[in-house]
Design an enzyme around this catalytic site. Structure first.
Site, PDB file in Angstrom:
ATOM      1  CG  HIS A  40      -1.849   1.138   1.324  1.00 12.69           C
ATOM      2  ND1 HIS A  40      -2.998   1.226   0.571  1.00 12.69           N
ATOM      3  CD2 HIS A  40      -1.813   2.267   2.089  1.00 12.69           C
ATOM      4  CE1 HIS A  40      -3.629   2.348   0.866  1.00 12.69           C
ATOM      5  NE2 HIS A  40      -2.935   2.997   1.779  1.00 12.69           N
ATOM      6  CG  HIS A  60     -10.122   4.776   2.218  1.00 17.55           C
ATOM      7  ND1 HIS A  60     -10.597   5.079   3.463  1.00 17.55           N
ATOM      8  CD2 HIS A  60      -8.768   4.862   2.323  1.00 17.55           C
ATOM      9  CE1 HIS A  60      -9.595   5.353   4.280  1.00 17.55           C
ATOM     10  NE2 HIS A  60      -8.478   5.230   3.605  1.00 17.55           N
ATOM     11  CG  ASN A  61     -10.780  -0.030  -3.255  1.00 16.25           C
ATOM     12  OD1 ASN A  61     -11.503   0.942  -3.421  1.00 16.25           O
ATOM     13  ND2 ASN A  61      -9.839  -0.366  -4.118  1.00 16.25           N
TER      14      ASN A  61
END
Length: 693
Positions: A34, A80-81
């Site tokens: 990320h 923002h899954n």
């Protein structure tokens, strides 16, 4: 822990010792996929990002694009899954807050938000729960901080039932002299401002770097505080000229922020973690280091200018602390009550080893022989599809007028148009697009289609495209077919950006979008930003009584991945529409030459020609009579003529217009013919009910 054995060996070798608990937390967070982009950045470097009007491109929290002399626009997209899958309200709200803070880092005032949302079928109870809470989270945060949600798209597909795609884009504007100085010197202070650190969002970046398996820990989800978010906006407006740099404290927390700052400026950092203001005094130092507590910014400022910042922070009652400073060294040093808990070379802190995963191509199946269905029934099925339906029930929950900049509102046109009061009638045109079916069938061509579609939307409204940002959302890169799709998507974006001469100035990659071992359809969203010299001339998707209806471009028999093929025949096959980049660029010139001379315009895309015409009738509240068989076409099938999603087309209306005349607007009925044969007839009000979500 999240680190591979190889990564641990590299850390031990470079440090010459065992890492401390705080250092392990640091690397686990900042070296996560990320934060580090270790599986993707080698491909993303290929994307074109420069142009004379690009002041700052990829590589920092937010880009800058010059739209007029001395006037810059910043825009950025964020996903923002994973948080939205587990806690959709806070996941969506914090996604909006995070992207707003990215825009604040260049001193810009946020003026608009766009959202690209992908959910499971609306009739599915779980998908409906995610959907309703995501919408509420976006609405509550945007409304409370005073930033309007002016556009976006919503897509429904069974792949997103448990793994939604929640993308937020923020647009901001700043005068050149208000951009923070952008340089840092030894001795400059690191000021942390905003909410006190706690355990919220612990491990959020690592959480977003793995697949969902059910029963996820809510502790990894951040909690939004829009009141503090609004205070930070107000502070930045007052201090951007006196601070040297602003950094969002987002994914990876302080670990990522300190690593990136030291890397960007080639300076060491000395940070006393025990001097950080906190809300949870019981939090361990390693927890504070990677906490993703929301509504926080780092301000870098010289000691002599510190009073300017402190005055504004006190004025707006924003908590802050001064726990760090830049030093002339090559290390990131974090102290806790006089003890070194992190002592890492800069090159190692921001030096996650890159990973090239194996790739396996995917070959989509050809479209089988399909019979031509009863046309009126097929039209009803496509027009009632949630993907092509009018989304009024969604955007009416947003305050899209706050700030009174929104010249073309949601649902009125193909893209949002925003007034820039700093320069008379000058405005921005912005739109985001994605089609997961296209990128599933052919990720390279599908990604290019997303770019072209957003580009054409901006052009048809009257904008001249200037720059783009992208978001690539796929499953685990450890799956060879998924990684191949990611690489191909990047190549498609590279091709489109190069051919259209629109630089990609920022983006986001979200990996591990899977649930119980099943990856989502790869989803590539592209947001294109353009400018329009006179917002009063922007085209809306409507016609006036008595207008002639024109079509520009040629319809080909391209139904691969189309709404028609999926909804009417239940088939996902074929290839996405082909692209003629020269034809797309020509549309910009054509629309510019007709600005102010036509009543309205809309592009032809998802759902085909019939969908574009129906939407214009609904927007206008006026029917019309159209002979679709007058449209230039390279297919003899009526269903393909109506539902093909070929590129390079738009509808224009007015007394005169570009292209070929195919009908006239009048009355209260929407009448479609082929030659002298009636093929479809509905009242406009009936059509509106049919196309309501």
């Amino acid at each position: 822990m999240g680190l591979t054995q190889r990564e641990l060996e590299i850390i031990r070798e470079r440090l010459g010792r065992e890492p401390t608990a705080a250092e392990l937390a640091f690397f686990t967070s900042h070296w996560s996929e990320h934060c580090s982009y270790k599986s993707t950045k080698m491909w993303l470097r290929e994307l074109p990002g420069s142009a004379p009007w690009v002041v700052r491109g990829r590589g920092t929290d937010a880009p800058l694009v010059e739209v007029a002399h001395g006037l810059y626009v910043s825009f950025k997209i964020e996903s923002h899954n994973h948080p939205s899958a587990v806690d959709p309200y806070n996941g969506a709200a914090t996604g909006v807050g995070g992207i707003i803070r990215d825009i604040l880092t260049v001193g810009a005032t946020p003026i608009a938000l766009l959202v690209n949302l992908h959910f499971g079928p609306p009739e599915d109870p779980h998908a409906k729960w995610i959907f309703s809470n995501v919408i509420k989270g976006i609405s509550d945060y945007g409304n409370r901080v005073g930033v309007p949600v002016v556009g976006g798209e919503t897509w429904f597909d069974e792949d997103f039932t448990y793994t939604p795609i929640v993308l937020a884009t923020c647009v901001g504007v700043v005068e050149a002299e208000a951009v923070p100085k952008g340089y840092v010197e030894p001795g400059d202070y690191i000021v942390v401002a905003g909410l006190g650190a706690d355990r919220s969002g612990l491990g959020g970046s690592a959480f977003a770097s793995k697949t969902l398996e059910g029963g996820e820990d809510l502790g990894a989800i951040q909690v939004a505080d829009p009141l503090m978010g609004k205070k930070l906006i107000d502070v930045v407006k007052e201090v951007s000229r006196c601070v040297k740099f602003i950094k969002d404290l987002g994914g990876g927390g302080l670990a990522t922020a300190l690593a990136e700052l030291s890397h960007w400026f080639s300076l060491g950092v000395e940070f006393h973690l025990d001097k950080l203001h906190v809300r949870d005094a019981s939090a361990l130092p390693e927890e504070l280091l990677i906490s993703e507590t929301q509504e926080r910014l780092i301000f870098v400022i010289s000691p002599r200018d510190l009073p300017c910042l402190e005055e504004a922070l006190r004025k707006y009652e924003v908590p802050y602390s001064i726990p760090g400073r830049f030093v002339k060294s090559d290390r990131v040093l974090v102290m806790w009550k006089g003890v070194k808990i992190v002592d890492i070379p800069i090159s190692l802190a921001d030096g996650a080893p890159e990973i090239l995963w194996p790739q396996e191509p995917y070959q989509p199946s050809d479209i089988p022989e399909i019979p031509e269905p009863p046309i009126d029934k097929a039209i009803d099925i496509v027009l009632s599809s949630p993907n092509v339906a009018k989304k009024e029930s969604i955007y009416m929950r947003f305050d899209f007028d706050v700030g009174v900049r929104t010249a073309v509102k949601p649902g009125e046109g193909d893209a949002a148009v925003l007034k820039l009061y700093q320069r008379g009638q000058l405005g921005l045109v912005v739109k985001g697009d994605a089609n997961p079916r296209y990128t599933f069938l052919d990720p390279r061509l599908g990604a290019a289609n997303a770019f072209v579609k957003a580009y054409r939307n901006v052009a048809v409204v009257g904008g001249v495209p200037l720059a783009a940002v992208d978001s690539i959302n796929v499953g685990s890169p450890e799956r060879p077919q998924v990684y191949w799709r990611f690489v191909q998507a990047v190549q498609g974006l590279k091709e489109a950006a190069t051919e259209l001469e629109v630089p990609i100035v920022g983006g986001k990659v979200s990996l591990y979008n899977e649930y119980m071992g099943r990856p989502i359809k790869p989803t590539v969203a592209v947001v294109v930003l353009g400018k329009i010299d006179d917002v009063s001339k922007a085209n809306r998707a409507l016609w006036h009584d008595g207008d002639k209806i024109y079509i520009w471009g040629v319809t080909k028999g391209e139904v691969g991945g189309s709404e028609y093929l999926k909804r009417v025949h239940g088939i996902l096959a074929g290839r996405p529409p082909s692209i003629d980049y020269a034809a797309e660029k020509e549309i910009v010139a054509v629309i510019q030459s007709w600005l102010g001379k036509i009543s309205g315009a809309t592009d032809v895309g998802l759902g085909g020609l019939i969908t574009a015409l129906a939407k214009m009738a609904i927007n206008s509240g006026i029917g019309g009579e159209i002979d679709v068989c007058k449209a230039p076409a390279e297919t003899t099938r009526l269903d393909y003529l109506l539902f093909s999603e070929s590129n390079g087309r738009f509808i224009a209306t007015g007394a005169e217009g570009p292209g070929v005349a195919i009908g006239e607007a009048y009355g209260e009925e929407f009448v479609v013919k082929c030659g002298g044969t009636l093929i479809y007839k509905r009242g406009v009000e009936e059509l509106k009910r049919l196309m309501s979500l």
